[in-house]
Structures are given as structure tokens and as C-alpha cells.
Design a protein around this motif. Structure first.
Motif, mmCIF file in Angstrom:
data_model
loop_
_atom_site.group_PDB
_atom_site.id
_atom_site.type_symbol
_atom_site.label_atom_id
_atom_site.label_comp_id
_atom_site.label_asym_id
_atom_site.label_seq_id
_atom_site.Cartn_x
_atom_site.Cartn_y
_atom_site.Cartn_z
ATOM 1 N N ASN A 3 0.848 -1.181 0.000
ATOM 2 C CA ASN A 3 0.000 0.000 0.000
ATOM 3 C C ASN A 3 0.881 1.228 0.000
ATOM 4 O O ASN A 3 1.851 1.297 0.746
ATOM 5 C CB ASN A 3 -0.889 0.031 1.239
ATOM 6 C CG ASN A 3 -1.830 -1.141 1.281
ATOM 7 O OD1 ASN A 3 -2.172 -1.689 0.245
ATOM 8 N ND2 ASN A 3 -2.247 -1.527 2.463
ATOM 9 N N ARG A 66 -10.984 0.343 -9.488
ATOM 10 C CA ARG A 66 -10.435 -0.971 -9.105
ATOM 11 C C ARG A 66 -9.470 -0.888 -7.937
ATOM 12 O O ARG A 66 -9.526 -1.679 -7.000
ATOM 13 C CB ARG A 66 -9.742 -1.613 -10.307
ATOM 14 C CG ARG A 66 -9.294 -3.044 -10.080
ATOM 15 C CD ARG A 66 -8.654 -3.594 -11.334
ATOM 16 N NE ARG A 66 -7.645 -2.677 -11.848
ATOM 17 C CZ ARG A 66 -6.334 -2.925 -11.802
ATOM 18 N NH1 ARG A 66 -5.899 -4.037 -11.320
ATOM 19 N NH2 ARG A 66 -5.485 -2.039 -12.252
ATOM 20 N N THR A 67 -8.572 0.076 -7.955
ATOM 21 C CA THR A 67 -7.565 0.182 -6.900
ATOM 22 C C THR A 67 -8.191 0.508 -5.543
ATOM 23 O O THR A 67 -7.785 -0.024 -4.522
ATOM 24 C CB THR A 67 -6.486 1.217 -7.279
ATOM 25 O OG1 THR A 67 -5.455 1.178 -6.317
ATOM 26 C CG2 THR A 67 -7.053 2.618 -7.365
ATOM 27 N N ASP A 69 -11.383 -0.180 -4.677
ATOM 28 C CA ASP A 69 -12.135 -1.376 -4.272
ATOM 29 C C ASP A 69 -11.216 -2.443 -3.682
ATOM 30 O O ASP A 69 -11.549 -3.088 -2.695
ATOM 31 C CB ASP A 69 -12.893 -1.961 -5.465
ATOM 32 C CG ASP A 69 -14.058 -1.094 -5.891
ATOM 33 O OD1 ASP A 69 -14.615 -0.379 -5.030
ATOM 34 O OD2 ASP A 69 -14.416 -1.130 -7.079
ATOM 35 N N GLN A 70 -10.048 -2.611 -4.293
ATOM 36 C CA GLN A 70 -9.095 -3.604 -3.796
ATOM 37 C C GLN A 70 -8.621 -3.248 -2.385
ATOM 38 O O GLN A 70 -8.541 -4.111 -1.512
ATOM 39 C CB GLN A 70 -7.904 -3.709 -4.745
ATOM 40 C CG GLN A 70 -6.900 -4.750 -4.328
ATOM 41 C CD GLN A 70 -5.750 -4.852 -5.327
ATOM 42 O OE1 GLN A 70 -5.642 -4.056 -6.265
ATOM 43 N NE2 GLN A 70 -4.901 -5.829 -5.125
ATOM 44 N N GLN A 71 -8.313 -1.975 -2.154
ATOM 45 C CA GLN A 71 -7.875 -1.543 -0.825
ATOM 46 C C GLN A 71 -8.993 -1.719 0.203
ATOM 47 O O GLN A 71 -8.731 -2.127 1.338
ATOM 48 C CB GLN A 71 -7.430 -0.083 -0.864
ATOM 49 C CG GLN A 71 -6.190 0.166 -1.676
ATOM 50 C CD GLN A 71 -4.942 -0.330 -0.970
ATOM 51 O OE1 GLN A 71 -4.880 -0.350 0.242
ATOM 52 N NE2 GLN A 71 -3.957 -0.724 -1.735
ATOM 53 N N THR A 73 -11.390 -3.943 0.069
ATOM 54 C CA THR A 73 -11.515 -5.391 0.288
ATOM 55 C C THR A 73 -10.436 -5.889 1.239
ATOM 56 O O THR A 73 -10.714 -6.687 2.143
ATOM 57 C CB THR A 73 -11.438 -6.142 -1.056
ATOM 58 O OG1 THR A 73 -12.516 -5.711 -1.883
ATOM 59 C CG2 THR A 73 -11.521 -7.647 -0.846
ATOM 60 N N GLU A 74 -9.201 -5.413 1.055
ATOM 61 C CA GLU A 74 -8.110 -5.830 1.939
ATOM 62 C C GLU A 74 -8.362 -5.402 3.383
ATOM 63 O O GLU A 74 -7.853 -6.028 4.315
ATOM 64 C CB GLU A 74 -6.790 -5.238 1.450
ATOM 65 C CG GLU A 74 -6.281 -5.893 0.180
ATOM 66 C CD GLU A 74 -5.030 -5.237 -0.375
ATOM 67 O OE1 GLU A 74 -4.449 -4.349 0.292
ATOM 68 O OE2 GLU A 74 -4.631 -5.603 -1.493
ATOM 69 N N SER A 82 -19.766 -0.372 -6.036
ATOM 70 C CA SER A 82 -19.043 -1.417 -6.757
ATOM 71 C C SER A 82 -19.785 -2.749 -6.699
ATOM 72 O O SER A 82 -19.820 -3.487 -7.684
ATOM 73 C CB SER A 82 -17.638 -1.572 -6.193
ATOM 74 O OG SER A 82 -16.936 -0.359 -6.346
#
Length: 112
Positions: A3, A66-67, A69-71, A73-74, A82
């Protein structure tokens, strides 16, 4: 994937009236606010309703959304926009917002 660090040189956010209204009116426990970061990417803040208290903040670099959403989710969260394949709500000054829920698919026991 590492990150990117928070941009500590950036001033603390002062929330626009539209942002505060969105937080107060959302049905979700949290509202994500994403603004373009000065050095690229997105500065994301998770605000807790009803008073917009800051629960978490991070910077995400890469392709929108996307970036982000990924963060999320993590961190064990999911953005409603989304999840429903919708656009995030436009906010003043190029920002975007979405209601956020805890993602219980990760096995987390926390509930609100």
C-alpha cells in the motif's frame, strides 16, 4: 502488493457540506469519500455516520475504481456502488463517494 503511504503533507480534510449531507443520509454504517491525491492516485477516507467521524483513511494508486475497491476489500469492506456495478456518487472538487459495508465474507465477526 504494498500500500502506498499516506500523504502526510496533505492538509487534513475539511468536509464539504455535500459530503456531510451524504454521510448523514446514507443507510450504511460508513461512507467512503475518495479524492484525487496531489501526487496521483486517490486519498480515501471512511466516515462513520451520523457525524462523519473518521474511521479509516488510506491512499490508493492505480486505476479508478479498481484500486480503491481492492484496498477496501483488503481492509474487510465493500463499497455498495461497486457491489451493484454502479458509479460512485460525484462529490465537489472531483471527489467520489459510496456507502460502505463490512464484508462478512472474510470471516470477520464484527457487526454494527
Amino acid at each position: 502488493m504494498r500500500n502506498p503511504p499516506l500523504d502526510l503533507a496533505a492538509p487534513p480534510p475539511s468536509w464539504d457540506l455535500d459530503v456531510l449531507q451524504a454521510v448523514r443520509s446514507c443507510a450504511a454504517p460508513l461512507y467512503a469519500v475518495a479524492y484525487p491525491a496531489p501526487r496521483g492516485g486517490w486519498q480515501v477516507s471512511l466516515l462513520e455516520r451520523p457525524d462523519a467521524a473518521l474511521r479509516d483513511s488510506f491512499q490508493a494508486s492505480g486505476d479508478w475504481p479498481r484500486t480503491v475497491d481492492q484496498q477496501l476489500t483488503e481492509r474487510g469492506y465493500v463499497a455498495l456502488a461497486s457491489l451493484l456495478c454502479m458509479n460512485w456518487t460525484p462529490l465537489p472538487q472531483g471527489g467520489r463517494g459510496s456507502e460502505v459495508f463490512r464484508d462478512h465474507h472474510d470471516g470477520a465477526a464484527e457487526s454494527w
